[in-house]
Design an enzyme around this catalytic site. Sequence first.
Site, PDB file in Angstrom:
ATOM      1  CG  PHE B 118      -2.366   0.015   0.927  1.00  0.00           C
ATOM      2  CD1 PHE B 118      -2.913  -0.876   0.033  1.00  0.00           C
ATOM      3  CD2 PHE B 118      -3.194   0.950   1.530  1.00  0.00           C
ATOM      4  CE1 PHE B 118      -4.270  -0.845  -0.266  1.00  0.00           C
ATOM      5  CE2 PHE B 118      -4.559   0.984   1.237  1.00  0.00           C
ATOM      6  CZ  PHE B 118      -5.088   0.094   0.348  1.00  0.00           C
ATOM      7  CD  GLN B 232      -5.355  10.675   2.607  1.00  0.00           C
ATOM      8  OE1 GLN B 232      -6.145   9.770   2.835  1.00  0.00           O
ATOM      9  NE2 GLN B 232      -4.087  10.614   2.926  1.00  0.00           N
ATOM     10  CG  HIS B 234      -8.224   8.181  -2.694  1.00  0.00           C
ATOM     11  ND1 HIS B 234      -7.954   7.700  -3.944  1.00  0.00           N
ATOM     12  CD2 HIS B 234      -7.990   7.172  -1.830  1.00  0.00           C
ATOM     13  CE1 HIS B 234      -7.570   6.430  -3.824  1.00  0.00           C
ATOM     14  NE2 HIS B 234      -7.599   6.085  -2.559  1.00  0.00           N
ATOM     15  CG  LEU B 244     -11.777   5.892  -3.052  1.00  0.00           C
ATOM     16  CD1 LEU B 244     -11.254   7.301  -3.125  1.00  0.00           C
ATOM     17  CD2 LEU B 244     -11.603   5.339  -1.671  1.00  0.00           C
ATOM     18  CD  GLU B 247      -2.912   3.969  -1.362  1.00  0.00           C
ATOM     19  OE1 GLU B 247      -3.575   4.949  -1.002  1.00  0.00           O
ATOM     20  OE2 GLU B 247      -1.854   3.630  -0.824  1.00  0.00           O
ATOM     21  NE  ARG B 278      -4.944   6.700   0.250  1.00  0.00           N
ATOM     22  CZ  ARG B 278      -5.825   6.085   1.000  1.00  0.00           C
ATOM     23  NH1 ARG B 278      -6.481   6.773   1.906  1.00  0.00           N
ATOM     24  NH2 ARG B 278      -6.059   4.820   0.841  1.00  0.00           N
ATOM     25  CG  HIS B 346     -10.471   9.328   0.638  1.00  0.00           C
ATOM     26  ND1 HIS B 346     -11.568   8.534   0.444  1.00  0.00           N
ATOM     27  CD2 HIS B 346      -9.525   8.539   1.201  1.00  0.00           C
ATOM     28  CE1 HIS B 346     -11.285   7.297   0.863  1.00  0.00           C
ATOM     29  NE2 HIS B 346     -10.066   7.276   1.334  1.00  0.00           N
ATOM     30  NE  ARG B 381      -6.934   7.923   6.099  1.00  0.00           N
ATOM     31  CZ  ARG B 381      -7.156   6.980   5.180  1.00  0.00           C
ATOM     32  NH1 ARG B 381      -6.607   5.801   5.300  1.00  0.00           N
ATOM     33  NH2 ARG B 381      -7.921   7.233   4.149  1.00  0.00           N
TER      34      ARG B 381
END
Lengths: 344, 567
Positions: B118, B232, B234, B244, B247, B278, B346, B381
């Site tokens: 990730f 944040q 995305h 969304l 990821e 991100r 996001h 994050r």
Amino acid sequence: MTVSTDQHKEGKKEVTFRVFRFNPQVDSKPYFDDYTIPVERGVTVLRSLNYIKEHIDGSVSFRAFCQAGICGSCGMRVNGLSQLACTTQVWDVLAKSREPGIIKVEPLRNLPLIKDLIVDMDPLVGKMVHYSNWIDSTMPEAQMGKKEFLISEEEFLRYDKATDCILCASCVSECSILRANKEYVSPAVLLKSYRMSVDSRDSMHETRLAELVKDHGVWDCTHCYRCQESCVKSIPIMDAIHGLREDAIESRGKNDTSGSKHAEAFMTDIEKKGKLVEATLPIRTNGVVWTVQNLLPMAMKMIMKRRTPPPPPLVKSVKGIKIFRTMFREMTEHVKQDHKSHKK
Amino acid sequence: MKPFDIVIVGGGGAGLYAAMEAMKTNPALNIAVLSKVYPNRSHTSAAQGGANAALGNKAKDDTVEMHIFDTIKGSDYLADQDAVDVLCSEAPKIIRELENMGTPWSRMEDNTIAQRPFGGAGRPRCCYCSDKTGHTILQTLYEQCLKKGVIFFNEYFALNLSVGGSRSNGLIAMNMKTGKVEAFPAKTVILATGGYAKMYWNRSSNAAGNTGDGQAIAYRAGIPLKDMEFVQFHPTGLRKSGLLVTEGARGEGGYLLNKDGERFMSRYAPEKMELGPRDLVSRSLETEILQGRGFDSPAGKYLHLDLTHLGADLIKSRLPQIREMAMNFEGVDPIEEPIPVRPTAHYSMGGIDTDNQTRTVMEGVYAAGECGCVSVHGANRLGGNSLLDILVFGRIAGRTAAEEAGKFTPGRISEAELAAQFEEIRGGMHPSGRYERYGELREELGQTLALNVGIFRESSLLQKGISDIAELKERFKKVRISDSSDVFNTNLMQVLELKNMLDLAETVAAGAYARQESRGSHTRIDFPVRDDANWHKHTLATLVKGNVTLGEKPVTMGRYELQERTY
């Protein structure tokens, strides 16, 4: 590569949304309101309802949350079929609409109506609780978090699809048994029960099953497959129902309930004759006393109308019964093997 | 109503874990969970990718320490290092705990919990269940709560804390089914209502209800909000809806391409490429678009997320939800064509200021999950850390409240206070003459935020944003509720949600204007570098006499010194 991303330039259509209305505070019975709005290609039923609410009539009431087909809030009947408003394209519905240009939007069936398109989900939650739709882990609570259970990909795949369920209640709304009997367990609850029962971490399989074989339980399903057809996540719900029934017979025996006896009677007849011996089916399922007490008036009526099924000696085996029996035995053997490997 | 020991507001991952843990800690307690939706609808269900934990199932050399470092670096050093310690050390235990309770994690060949790479993580440590991780976690928690007999008040809309002196008497909420305003007197209240990123409206991946209700309730009660400017974006929202694309799609090997077919991430993060953190990837997409290398469409400019080379089998088995969404909302089958994407608001890093035990400054009030800000995410994050956050700190909130409830006397909420609340929400919203439509205000709020308080920020833009929000607040006074029904008045609920978003938007814009540096998700064109000398600190936004007042709070440091953040 994308050829064109301007599909939604292809014009608009005038669409009439015929929306089910009922406000328990003022209405004695439901009615429909028509809202006609222009709709582009690519617009969902939910977006249209949002538009109506924001621009035409703020009192139209429905649930919506994620708007992405994941939370299950916006289950409703669109042109008679239960589905999620947020993943249903207006133009697709229009193409199949019986009345051109009109889309009828109604609340889900088989759950108590609250207002407009909103129904009460509490009965469904109540059934999830009644049928213990949770894992009762074989790991004691105090031991949790220390080590993983080792679980094969094969086991994971057994419940993978079932865990897609978002409890949108489309299957509940479409279920033909629930229409007749609101106490019936419900397809979604059977699916969840199955998902728990094939999980090797669960310790209350037998207890759950004991509840499921009672009245209003797993044997009440009549295989109409409407739950599976309407499932917004394409979950094979009937596989789960069959799985639970196989489990019930295997671990509780053929003579457990009228449900298992009924299934067994089918098996016997099909193996012997390739078709049903209907005349004795009620007796074999529910016993003589029950049959006399409950079916005598109907039997009399059938005799009057000369609609009685042929007596057992007159039911002849179907053509090619020998080959059929070989196939039948092979098939049952397969199912047994399959079941054994699941149990491991 | 009989006073509760604990009232939990919100039935997502944090709220449900809190309920479960509180019952475990002290089964004698009287606990209630309030949620404006049925708990299984909560936005936790939308988390697709997974939850990070250094289990070492995939990469044997992964350690908790590496997870800690990745998280601190990812936060652009704004996270409190002691809080990150808690988050990452608890991670393996809590993932196993969920597994032990029945969460259907995907599996590795050796039958252990599967893990995948990730963004921003040095090792593949994201545990997942195909692309429905949040959904299956939420199901597990809801099932376990039903098993334990947790008392749920479903479809109750929380209005305000009842405040008496330095502490709260409990919560006031509207029962959606009856329209009645009801009192929930309580010794302790846990706010766990999720994030506030839906204020960006159509430029947000969030559910319609992620309107920051808990933060707004705390703010109105005088509790400070922390680091609200950090929102944040995305990188990969669907072009038309903002929904969304996880990821995980890039974790599985997806490419980001501009209109020249170039994998442009090579310019911004040559090593990590598409799997950069991100904030960096979002800025890269926005830069490509601003510099004219995006595709054009009536729904706005966008780029491509290409999965076609991954093959039908992998897409069908690992990313089925993504495929379904791309087909439903963009009309594109990712097996055959790239998905049109652009950045979308996001996640809210900011939230109610709490300590490591989720306590707020108000006695007996706790906050957890996206609603709270410990802070473990700092200025940015990492993917896979939000599910982890709600689990770890949801559990801590439940335990802390259960242990501390005995310290407090149960609060009392007067009939007069309820009547005043009812009058406030139902009395004033039928203005005669010219009135405002809440739908329009909501859309305008999203637009001004995306334009002026978005990915790239700048002094004059932010001033414009602040004055727009002030104007919208003024216009809100003339907003009209056209549904007069008491039963399930969703019209009223949406207006109240808009009010919460307007209150919070002010704190986001104010924080963004004050913070004269670029850090994590907060990028100031006029202050392009991180300024540790002046801005290595949290901002606190408190409501004083109707106005946002900004304060500050130091960042707790630990083993890791400030470093430049490169990938």
